[in-house]
Each structure stands twice: as structure tokens, then as C-alpha cells.
Design an enzyme around this catalytic site. Structure first.
Site, short mmCIF file in Angstrom:
data_model
loop_
_atom_site.label_atom_id
_atom_site.label_comp_id
_atom_site.label_asym_id
_atom_site.label_seq_id
_atom_site.Cartn_x
_atom_site.Cartn_y
_atom_site.Cartn_z
N ASP A 1 0.87 -1.17 0.00
CA ASP A 1 0.00 0.00 0.00
C ASP A 1 0.91 1.22 0.00
O ASP A 1 2.08 1.16 0.40
CB ASP A 1 -0.93 -0.01 1.21
CG ASP A 1 -2.18 0.83 0.99
OD1 ASP A 1 -2.20 1.64 0.04
OD2 ASP A 1 -3.15 0.67 1.76
N TRP A 2 0.38 2.34 -0.43
CA TRP A 2 1.17 3.54 -0.63
C TRP A 2 1.61 4.09 0.73
O TRP A 2 0.80 4.62 1.49
CB TRP A 2 0.37 4.57 -1.41
CG TRP A 2 0.50 4.46 -2.89
CD1 TRP A 2 0.84 5.47 -3.75
CD2 TRP A 2 0.29 3.31 -3.73
NE1 TRP A 2 0.86 5.01 -5.05
CE2 TRP A 2 0.53 3.69 -5.07
CE3 TRP A 2 -0.06 1.98 -3.49
CZ2 TRP A 2 0.43 2.81 -6.15
CZ3 TRP A 2 -0.17 1.10 -4.56
CH2 TRP A 2 0.07 1.51 -5.86
#
Length: 749
Positions: A263-264
Site C-alpha cells: 500500500d502507498w
């Protein structure tokens, strides 16, 4: 003639030589794994590193020297997010990146219709292809553990079987277009508050029975090409590089052959990123939505620090080659797939799909005195109340925010439906979120209203006195601390004094129809004072049309709740046991990414949703699986294919469903299984099958549901394996978890 023959022979030799010169990695006739072997052998160390981390906000590099193009991801899961600048969250300002907003995944789950999940995925894949996207960051399948969780609207409810059944065709439909799904957020990302610091403490049994099944189904049945790690920690390791969830379970037990995408901002440690199963690193040193570190891609954990570690001898290339192999496999399935079809954007078929899914997902929760559908002969004056009747809902909510070609507002849909036969009035009723902007995308609406709550309520009440029907469209929105990424809700009740408004309206009309727009349940202390309650979800571009279809009866509602609608927050296990949001502690572990973590212990174990309320004899406002229709059905004549079942066998249950009403509609037959005398603690019952059937008035049809041993099994922590016990079980069949009308016993031997 001799000259012609010579030319032909020379041409054939040239073609043969050309064919012989085609490298294996570019030869479509060769097996993919053989092509991957050849490509890896040709790649330099720098090229291998290039493909395992981002080069921009949403892309990773290809291998130009070998003809592999760059790889482009984009947020979903309800539509294709507008393009942002290369290294900033701000919109790129393009004029060709609008989209169709499909209903949020809570609505899709509420259809209880796998064929619509397939249509959803395929339609989204077509839009992604047109926009040049190779991966959609979705769908989300985290379990609804608390109704306060900010991203529940992006997920598919509380039940692992329902979520598993819906996610598989979604993934298959999307990937049939040559666009990779990236199923998220793996795993235990069940609330938003402190999401980067939450360390989940959960039993192995609850992990495997409640929180992992949908991911497992997406991998083993849906054949998902990518999985996104979650922000939170499990066993003190972040889930974007977790040896237990990624290496042992996902890639070991489930033999996942795709890529794990961070995930970012979810990657925190080079060592763990290298060794614990992460394949592609994105968004490091951001929060996934707004914060930024400019052009830091070469400093990512899987970039320069990794290559330096290899050159110094700290790491071998064994892990690297596995990561690259997985990335190349992804390339051959997407960017290097010459058979990928062509996509298209904002087509009539996509709007039709969005409207169909919305129509089937809207849930009729209550309908006293059959006030719905509205009788057009009696409806001469209709009052519409509420901010959500006039507010765009496709902008906001976090990374799922969209830029749509159009969004039909509820008030416009209702005016189009009833405007020719009735006078339509509007009253604001309350003021909530008036911002209308996310990452540079603006709704263009001016919703400012400076009147007091007292004045707004007084206006609505006065107009309601003269209306034949009052339709209040309220609920939540996608502002911070509502249904939105990054934070959870602060209260279970409706915001903006809506309870006060509803109570006041109910005093002056007995035809009050409340339409709740949300991805979560809310407290309804006024439930018995209103005639009808409709759960409309966030349903995207066709919202107004779909709501109007249901209110008018042009669409017969058939949605069923994918979660339990608690009467109060303390009726939910996570809150009754006071385990949410958790307990803070200090940590010296640099890999944690913070000097503090918050331990959140899932003390309720497997008792989530209806499993909890039934164990404790709690009556919810509306039960899991509940949903009414404008017609009536009977479910009768239960037949079992056998009274006994073996572990390698199957058992079928057949019932007769009849439409006993006056209009065409759909009923969902739900099968729950109860272990009569279990050797361990088990829920009262668990959903293990369902089937939706459409019938004309007076029509009847036999419906079959088949189970195998997996429907009877539980996760045995002593052996770390699934196990079933010999003995008697009971099949419970009805149309909601609290409306069981048929029972039948059988034995496992």
C-alpha cells in the site's frame, strides 16, 4: 521461372532466420515460465531493481531495452481514478480521464448476485483499458468488524462466505480484460484510525475463519494476479512485509504466484521488504493520500538500499529473482499480452451496468402499510428533504474518489420520475459537508447555507404538512470522520442533527420515507416512527435514477444486508468488549515505522456480526441478510439429497420458491449450517450457501444449494489445519439470518 524460385527460396530462408532470431521471451508460442527464464537471464541487476519499485505516483518502470513497457496502476475499486501528476497527488488536469462511477462494493455485496460481480469487474476493466491502466487497486474485502470503520463502504460486509462468493467473479471479470486486480488490504485492516500503527492481536482461528477466507478465495478461485499489503501490523510486523501473512500463508500455504504490492506508504524496512514477501514497492514516505516526499523513488527500500545490499554481500539475488519472476509474470498477463481486448469509456452499457447493480443492491429495510412504492395516483405533492438529495457523492472519501462524466443526483432522478404527475418541493433540512473537493477534483456545487438548524427544520416541517409523501434523503457522506479513508466515525448516530429533523417530520406525516445514504449502519432511534426505510448506499453515477426506480416501483428492491445493523454500538462485539481502538505502547523497533504502536486485540474472536448477536441473544435493528420486496415469496418443501455426508462427498438441499405476490421480483434463499453437538465452541449458525432467483407473479421454481466438507469445517489451532467432526448438523434455510423457515438434519460420517 528459375529467378522466381530463387527469390522464393531466399524469402523463405529470411523468414526462417527471422523466426529463429526471435528471442524466447518475446515468443508467444513458448510457455510463460520459459519466457520469464529467458528474460531474467538477459536482465542486468539495475533492470531487475527497476521493475520492483515505483517510478512515479502510480507507475513502475518497464525494461525499455527488452521491449517491456512501463506498468500503470490506478485506484479503484468503484471506478478509474483521475490521473495525477507524475510526482504529486494533485490532478493532472486532463479532460479525458472522467469515468463511470459504479456503486460502492457494499452495494455490490448487497445484491447477493455473483453474476453482477462479474459484470462489475468486466465493465471496470473496459474503462481501465481505455485509460491505459494495467492494474486496478481493488477490490477491497476487509471484514466489517465495527460500523465506525471509515472504509467499510469500500468492502463487502461482515460475512466471509458472502464476501468470498462476490469477490471471485469480480476478480475474474476484471482480469478477463487483461487488467490485473489487486485485492486489498491484506490483511486485518478493519478500521482506519491509527491504521499505520495498529498491531492486531487475533487468534489463529479467527484469522483463518473470519478475516482470510475472502483473500484465499480471490487467490485460489479467482486466480488474482496481485495482492496489496495492508498498513497495519500483525505480530509486530507491517503487513506489507510480513513473514507470517505473506511468506507462510499467501505464498506458502496458498501457493500464490502473483505479486504483492505495498500500500502507498506501507513499506518501512529494507530487510523485511527484501525477505518477507514484498514484490513491488509504491508510495513510500507518503500517507497514501496527501503527504509527499519529492522524487524519492531511488531511495525506496527496494531501490538503492537493496542494490547496495546485494553488492555488499548482505543479500543474495535469490529473493530478487523471485520478485522479478513474479513481476514478469504480471507483465505477460497484462502489458505483454497481445490478446488483450480494447477498452472503452463511459459507454451506455457501463451506465446500464451501474444502474442495474444499484437497483439490485438497494435494500428495502422497512415498509409499513406498503407506503412504497409511491402510488402515483395519490402523489400530487412530494416533498424531498435532506442535503444528500442534492450532494454529489463521487468526490471524496479518500483514494476511491472519482471524476465522473456525470452523476445523477437523487433529487434530479425523483423529479424526472414524478415531475410530470406531481409537484416536487425541496427543503434542505440540515447542513453537513459543503466542501465538494478532493485532490483538485471539484464538484462545482455551492452547498453553503447559513441558516440555523432550527430554521432548516422548521422549513421542512412546514412544507411536510402539505405533502402527500415526504422523502428524506440523509445519512452519511464522504467527509473526514464519516465514510472516508484515513479516519473512523466518531459516533454511531447520524451527524448534523438529522435525528432531530426526522423526529420532527414524523410528527406531521405518516408517509415519511427515509432514504439512508451510507456504507455503514447508523443508529435509528426513530425507526418505529417512520413509514419506510431504504438503504441506498453510495451508488455512483446512476444514483438518482436508481433511487427513483425503487421509490416508484419501476425496480422491485431485492437487496439484502451484507452486515448486521446494530441497534446500538455496544451490540457489536468489538465495542461491547471495549477492544476498539486498542491500547498504546512504546516500541524501539525501527521496522515499526513509529515509536508507538497501538495493540488492538480482537477479543470477540470468531464472533463478528450476526455470530456475536446470536451468541448473546441480541436483537439488531435489522439482521444480516434482511431485505424486503414489493412482492411476497414462500420457501417450502425442503429436500436433502441424503441424510448422511462423507468428507469427500457433497450434499444438496432443494427448496421450492414461489412468488406469492402480484409483481415480478427476486428472493435470495440463504443456507446456514449449525453444528448440533460440537466438540468446540461454534457459532449458532453460519452462512454456507445462497442463491438468488427471479420469479414472475405466481411463478415457482426449485432452488438447489450444494455444500461439501468445507461448509462443516473449523480451523483447528492445535494442528493449524481445517477440521470437521463426525456428528449431526442442521441446515437452516430462510431469507434472512433472523427469518429461518425450514430446517433439516444430516450427519457427517
Amino acid at each position: 521461372m528459375k529467378h522466381i524460385l530463387t527469390s522464393w527460396l531466399l524469402a523463405m530462408c529470411a523468414m526462417t532466420a527471422s523466426a529463429q532470431q526471435t528471442p524466447v521471451y518475446l515468443d508467444d508460442t513458448k510457455p510463460i515460465e520459459q519466457r520469464i527464464d529467458d528474460a531474467i537471464a538477459r536482465m542486468t541487476l539495475q533492470e531487475k531493481i527497476r521493475v520492483i519499485h515505483a517510478q512515479s505516483k502510480f507507475s513502475s518502470a518497464g525494461i525499455p531495452r527488452l521491449g517491456f513497457p512501463d506498468f500503470w496502476t490506478d485506484d479503484g475499486p468503484h471506478g478509474v481514478r483521475p490521473d495525477v501528476l507524475w510526482d504529486e497527488w494533485r490532478q493532472a488536469g486532463q479532460s479525458n480521464d472522467s469515468c463511470v462511477a459504479f456503486p460502492a462494493l457494499t452495494c455490490l455485496a448487497a445484491t447477493w448476485n455473483p453474476s453482477l460481480a462479474m459484470l462489475y469487474g468486466k465493465s471496470l476493466g473496459e474503462e481501465a483499458l481505455y485509460r491505459g491502466k494495467d492494474m486496478i487497486l481493488g477490490p477491497g474485502v476487509n471484514i466489517n468488524r465495527t460500523p465506525l470503520a471509515g472504509r467499510n463502504f469500500e468492502y463487502m460486509g461482515e460475512d466471509p462466505y458472502l464476501t468470498s462468493t462476490i469477490v471471485v467473479p469480480y476478480v475474474q471479470g476484471l482480469q478477463s480484460m487483461g487488467v490485473s486486480a489487486c485485492v486489498k488490504h491484506y490483511c486485518l485492516n478493519n478500521d482506519e484510525e491509527y491504521r499505520h500503527q495498529v498491531n492486531v492481536v487475533v487468534s489463529d482461528r479467527a484469522l483463518h475463519e473470519i478475516y482470510l477466507p475472502a483473500f484465499k478465495a480471490a487467490v485460489e478461485q479467482g486466480k488474482a494476479w496481485a495482492i496489496m499489503g495492508a498498513y497495519n501490523l500483525y505480530k509486530n510486523q507491517h503487513n506489507c512485509h510480513n513473514q507470517y501473512t505473506l511468506k507462510r500463508i499467501l505464498k506458502g500455504d496458498w501457493a500464490f504466484d502473483g505479486v504483492v504490492v505495498s500500500d502507498w506508504g506501507g513499506c518501512h524496512d529494507t530487510d523485511q521488504a527484501v525477505k518477507n514477501g514484498l514484490d513491488m514497492e509504491f508510495g513510500t514516505w507518503t500517507n497514501g493520500m496527501s503527504t509527499n516526499r519529492s522524487n524519492a523513488y531511488d531511495l525506496y527500500h527496494l531501490a538503492t538500499p537493496y542494490i547496495q545490499g546485494i553488492k555488499s554481500g548482505k543479500y543474495t539475488t535469490r529473493e530478487l529473482d523471485d520478485k522479478v519472476r513474479r513481476v514478469l509474470r504480471l507483465f505477460y498477463r497484462t502489458t505483454m499480452n497481445r490478446q488483450r481486448p480494447h477498452g472503452f469509456l463511459c459507454s451506455e452499457s457501463h451506465y446500464d451496468a451501474a444502474r442495474l447493480i444499484a437497483n439490485e443492491g438497494i435494500v428495502l429495510l422497512q415498509n409499513r402499510n406498503n407506503v412504497l412504492p409511491i402510488d402515483r395516483n395519490k402523489a400530487k405533492r412530494i416533498l424531498i428533504v435532506g442535503e444528500n438529495a442534492i450532494k454529489m457523492m463521487t468526490v471524496g472519501g479518500g483514494s476511491s474518489s472519482l471524476k465522473v462524466q456525470h452523476e445523477i443526483l437523487p433529487i434530479d432522478g425523483l423529479r424526472a420520475k414524478f415531475g410530470n404527475t406531481a409537484e416536487i418541493e425541496y427543503a434542505r433540512g440540515y447542513v453537513g459537508d459543503v466542501t465538494g473537493e478532493f485532490d483538485g477534483v471539484k464538484t462545482g456545487q455551492d452547498l453553503n447555507d447559513k441558516r440555523s438548524a432550527k430554521a432548516l427544520i422548521a422549513e421542512a416541517v412546514e412544507k411536510a404538512k402539505n405533502a402527500d409523501y415526504v422523502i428524506m434523503i440523509g445519512g452519511l457522506n464522504k467527509a473526514g470522520y464519516q465514510d472516508s479513508e484515513g479516519h473512523d466515525r466518531k459516533q454511531y448516530g447520524l451527524p448534523y442533527e438529522q435525528d432531530r429533523l426526522i423526529e420532527a417530520l414524523a410528527k406531521v406525516t405518516d408517509r415519511l420515507i427515509y432514504v439512508n445514504v451510507s456504507g455503514n449502519a447508523v443508529a435509528m432511534p426513530w425507526k418505529n416512527k417512520v413509514a419506510a426505510i431504504v438503504q441506498s448506499w453510495f451508488i455512483g453515477s446512476e444514483a438518482g435514477n436508481a433511487i427513483a426506480d425503487v421509490i416508484a416501483g419501476d425496480a422491485n428492491p431485492s437487496g439484502k444486508l451484507p452486515f448486521t445493523w446494530y441497534a446500538s454500538l455496544n451490540d457489536c462485539g468489538a465495542h461491547a468488549l471495549k477492544t476498539y481502538p486498542g491500547t498504546w505502547r512504546n516500541t524501539n523497533d525501527k521496522a515499526a515505522g513509529s515509536d508507538k504502536v497501538i495493540d488492538e486485540e480482537y477479543k470477540e474472536g470468531i464472533y463478528v456480526g450476526y455470530r456475536w448477536t446470536e451468541k448473546h441473544n441480541i436483537k439488531p435493528t435489522f439482521a444480516f441478510g434482511h431485505g424486503l420486496s414489493y412482492t411476497t415469496f414462500s420457501i417450502s418443501n425442503l429436500r436433502l439429497s441424503s441424510k448422511e455426508m462423507t468428507r469427500d462427498g457433497k450434499l444438496s438441499f432443494t427448496v421450492t420458491v414461489k412468488n406469492t405476490g402480484t409483481r415480478r421480483g427476486a428472493e435470495t434463499v440463504q443456507l446456514y449450517i449449525k453444528d448440533i453437538k460440537s466438540t468446540i465452541d461454534r457459532p449458532v449458525k453460519e452462512l454456507k450457501g445462497f442463491k438468488k432467483v427471479w420469479l414472475d407473479a405466481g411463478e415457482q421454481q426449485d432452488v438447489d444449494i450444494t455444500i461439501d466438507n468445507s461448509a462443516l469445517a473449523y480451523y483447528d489451532e492445535a494442528t493449524s489445519a481445517w477440521k470437521s467432526d463426525n456428528g449431526e448438523f442442521e441446515a437452516l434455510i430462510g431469507n434472512a439470518s433472523d427469518n429461518i423457515t425450514l430446517k433439516g438434519r444430516f450427519a457427517l460420517k
